[in-house]
Motif scaffolding. Sequence first.
Motif, PDB file in Angstrom:
ATOM      1  N   GLN A  12       0.835  -1.203   0.000  1.00 20.73           N
ATOM      2  CA  GLN A  12       0.000   0.000   0.000  1.00 20.73           C
ATOM      3  C   GLN A  12       0.873   1.258   0.000  1.00 20.73           C
ATOM      4  O   GLN A  12       0.577   2.222  -0.701  1.00 20.73           O
ATOM      5  CB  GLN A  12      -0.942  -0.008   1.210  1.00 20.73           C
ATOM      6  CG  GLN A  12      -1.990   1.065   1.168  1.00 20.73           C
ATOM      7  CD  GLN A  12      -2.974   0.906   0.015  1.00 20.73           C
ATOM      8  OE1 GLN A  12      -3.260  -0.201  -0.419  1.00 20.73           O
ATOM      9  NE2 GLN A  12      -3.470   2.002  -0.479  1.00 20.73           N
ATOM     10  N   MET A  13       1.959   1.233   0.782  1.00 18.01           N
ATOM     11  CA  MET A  13       2.874   2.379   0.801  1.00 18.01           C
ATOM     12  C   MET A  13       3.513   2.586  -0.569  1.00 18.01           C
ATOM     13  O   MET A  13       3.682   3.722  -1.007  1.00 18.01           O
ATOM     14  CB  MET A  13       3.964   2.185   1.854  1.00 18.01           C
ATOM     15  CG  MET A  13       3.545   2.548   3.250  1.00 18.01           C
ATOM     16  SD  MET A  13       4.904   2.455   4.406  1.00 18.01           S
ATOM     17  CE  MET A  13       5.904   3.847   3.908  1.00 18.01           C
ATOM     18  N   GLY A  79       0.425   8.999   5.757  1.00 15.68           N
ATOM     19  CA  GLY A  79      -0.391   8.870   6.966  1.00 15.68           C
ATOM     20  C   GLY A  79      -1.840   9.238   6.725  1.00 15.68           C
ATOM     21  O   GLY A  79      -2.751   8.632   7.314  1.00 15.68           O
ATOM     22  N   LYS A  80      -2.096  10.209   5.876  1.00 20.20           N
ATOM     23  CA  LYS A  80      -3.472  10.589   5.555  1.00 20.20           C
ATOM     24  C   LYS A  80      -4.171   9.520   4.720  1.00 20.20           C
ATOM     25  O   LYS A  80      -5.371   9.306   4.858  1.00 20.20           O
ATOM     26  CB  LYS A  80      -3.487  11.908   4.767  1.00 20.20           C
ATOM     27  CG  LYS A  80      -3.101  13.112   5.573  1.00 20.20           C
ATOM     28  CD  LYS A  80      -3.045  14.338   4.669  1.00 20.20           C
ATOM     29  CE  LYS A  80      -2.459  15.530   5.394  1.00 20.20           C
ATOM     30  NZ  LYS A  80      -2.269  16.674   4.504  1.00 20.20           N
ATOM     31  N   ARG A  81      -3.396   8.864   3.859  1.00 17.86           N
ATOM     32  CA  ARG A  81      -3.985   7.909   2.924  1.00 17.86           C
ATOM     33  C   ARG A  81      -4.118   6.503   3.509  1.00 17.86           C
ATOM     34  O   ARG A  81      -5.015   5.762   3.135  1.00 17.86           O
ATOM     35  CB  ARG A  81      -3.132   7.843   1.658  1.00 17.86           C
ATOM     36  CG  ARG A  81      -3.146   9.158   0.899  1.00 17.86           C
ATOM     37  CD  ARG A  81      -2.136   9.125  -0.217  1.00 17.86           C
ATOM     38  NE  ARG A  81      -2.116  10.392  -0.928  1.00 17.86           N
ATOM     39  CZ  ARG A  81      -2.018  10.487  -2.240  1.00 17.86           C
ATOM     40  NH1 ARG A  81      -1.933   9.415  -2.978  1.00 17.86           N
ATOM     41  NH2 ARG A  81      -1.996  11.665  -2.809  1.00 17.86           N
ATOM     42  N   LYS A  86       0.796   4.754  13.738  1.00 21.73           N
ATOM     43  CA  LYS A  86       2.061   5.473  13.560  1.00 21.73           C
ATOM     44  C   LYS A  86       2.597   5.147  12.171  1.00 21.73           C
ATOM     45  O   LYS A  86       2.729   3.982  11.806  1.00 21.73           O
ATOM     46  CB  LYS A  86       3.067   5.030  14.620  1.00 21.73           C
ATOM     47  CG  LYS A  86       4.340   5.815  14.588  1.00 21.73           C
ATOM     48  CD  LYS A  86       5.179   5.488  15.809  1.00 21.73           C
ATOM     49  CE  LYS A  86       6.353   6.417  15.921  1.00 21.73           C
ATOM     50  NZ  LYS A  86       7.430   6.189  15.065  1.00 21.73           N
ATOM     51  N   VAL A  87       2.885   6.162  11.415  1.00 20.65           N
ATOM     52  CA  VAL A  87       3.433   5.975  10.071  1.00 20.65           C
ATOM     53  C   VAL A  87       4.916   5.632  10.220  1.00 20.65           C
ATOM     54  O   VAL A  87       5.632   6.287  10.974  1.00 20.65           O
ATOM     55  CB  VAL A  87       3.262   7.252   9.222  1.00 20.65           C
ATOM     56  CG1 VAL A  87       3.856   7.067   7.843  1.00 20.65           C
ATOM     57  CG2 VAL A  87       1.801   7.628   9.132  1.00 20.65           C
ATOM     58  N   PRO A  88       5.385   4.606   9.532  1.00 19.81           N
ATOM     59  CA  PRO A  88       6.793   4.202   9.658  1.00 19.81           C
ATOM     60  C   PRO A  88       7.759   5.307   9.244  1.00 19.81           C
ATOM     61  O   PRO A  88       7.458   6.115   8.372  1.00 19.81           O
ATOM     62  CB  PRO A  88       6.917   3.013   8.708  1.00 19.81           C
ATOM     63  CG  PRO A  88       5.536   2.570   8.417  1.00 19.81           C
ATOM     64  CD  PRO A  88       4.647   3.743   8.613  1.00 19.81           C
ATOM     65  N   GLU A  89       8.924   5.327   9.892  1.00 20.48           N
ATOM     66  CA  GLU A  89      10.002   6.214   9.468  1.00 20.48           C
ATOM     67  C   GLU A  89      10.415   5.774   8.068  1.00 20.48           C
ATOM     68  O   GLU A  89      10.423   4.587   7.759  1.00 20.48           O
ATOM     69  CB  GLU A  89      11.193   6.107  10.413  1.00 20.48           C
ATOM     70  CG  GLU A  89      10.971   6.756  11.757  1.00 20.48           C
ATOM     71  CD  GLU A  89      10.849   8.261  11.675  1.00 20.48           C
ATOM     72  OE1 GLU A  89      11.526   8.882  10.825  1.00 20.48           O
ATOM     73  OE2 GLU A  89      10.059   8.818  12.443  1.00 20.48           O
ATOM     74  N   ILE A  90      10.774   6.738   7.242  1.00 21.00           N
ATOM     75  CA  ILE A  90      11.082   6.442   5.843  1.00 21.00           C
ATOM     76  C   ILE A  90      12.558   6.710   5.570  1.00 21.00           C
ATOM     77  O   ILE A  90      13.105   7.730   5.990  1.00 21.00           O
ATOM     78  CB  ILE A  90      10.228   7.314   4.903  1.00 21.00           C
ATOM     79  CG1 ILE A  90       8.751   6.987   5.076  1.00 21.00           C
ATOM     80  CG2 ILE A  90      10.652   7.140   3.464  1.00 21.00           C
ATOM     81  CD1 ILE A  90       7.835   7.900   4.289  1.00 21.00           C
TER      82      ILE A  90
END
Length: 117
Positions: A12-13, A79-81, A86-90
């Motif tokens: 998904q990301m 994060g919005k989508r 918690k959104v992972p660190e990229i």
Amino acid sequence: MSNIRANRVAEQMKKEFGDILTQKIKDPRIGFVTVTDVEISPDLQESKIFVSIFGTEEEKEQTLVGLAKSKGFIRSEIGKRIRLRKVPEISFEIDETIEYGNRIERIIRNLNDEDQS
């Protein structure tokens, strides 16, 4: 079970990052980029986004700098989508597999040309 979820989140990301890259990011340093893979840790805290960048070594470095500067924006958009606590660190890494494959293909082609002559 966690590994299956990490794989789904990674896919998904990958999809969302591709959309964000083509529609939202306007940084002139970012050149022609293709998202090849996303790896996420089993605890969903860290992610590596593998990109293939078309251009010279200098253009590749500038693209990585542009992506690094856009990391916060990209993370908030993802994060919005995708609904995660918690959104992972990229982190971004250049995927060398395409160039490696092209190099192997050139070597094989040269060997075939030598055999035919």
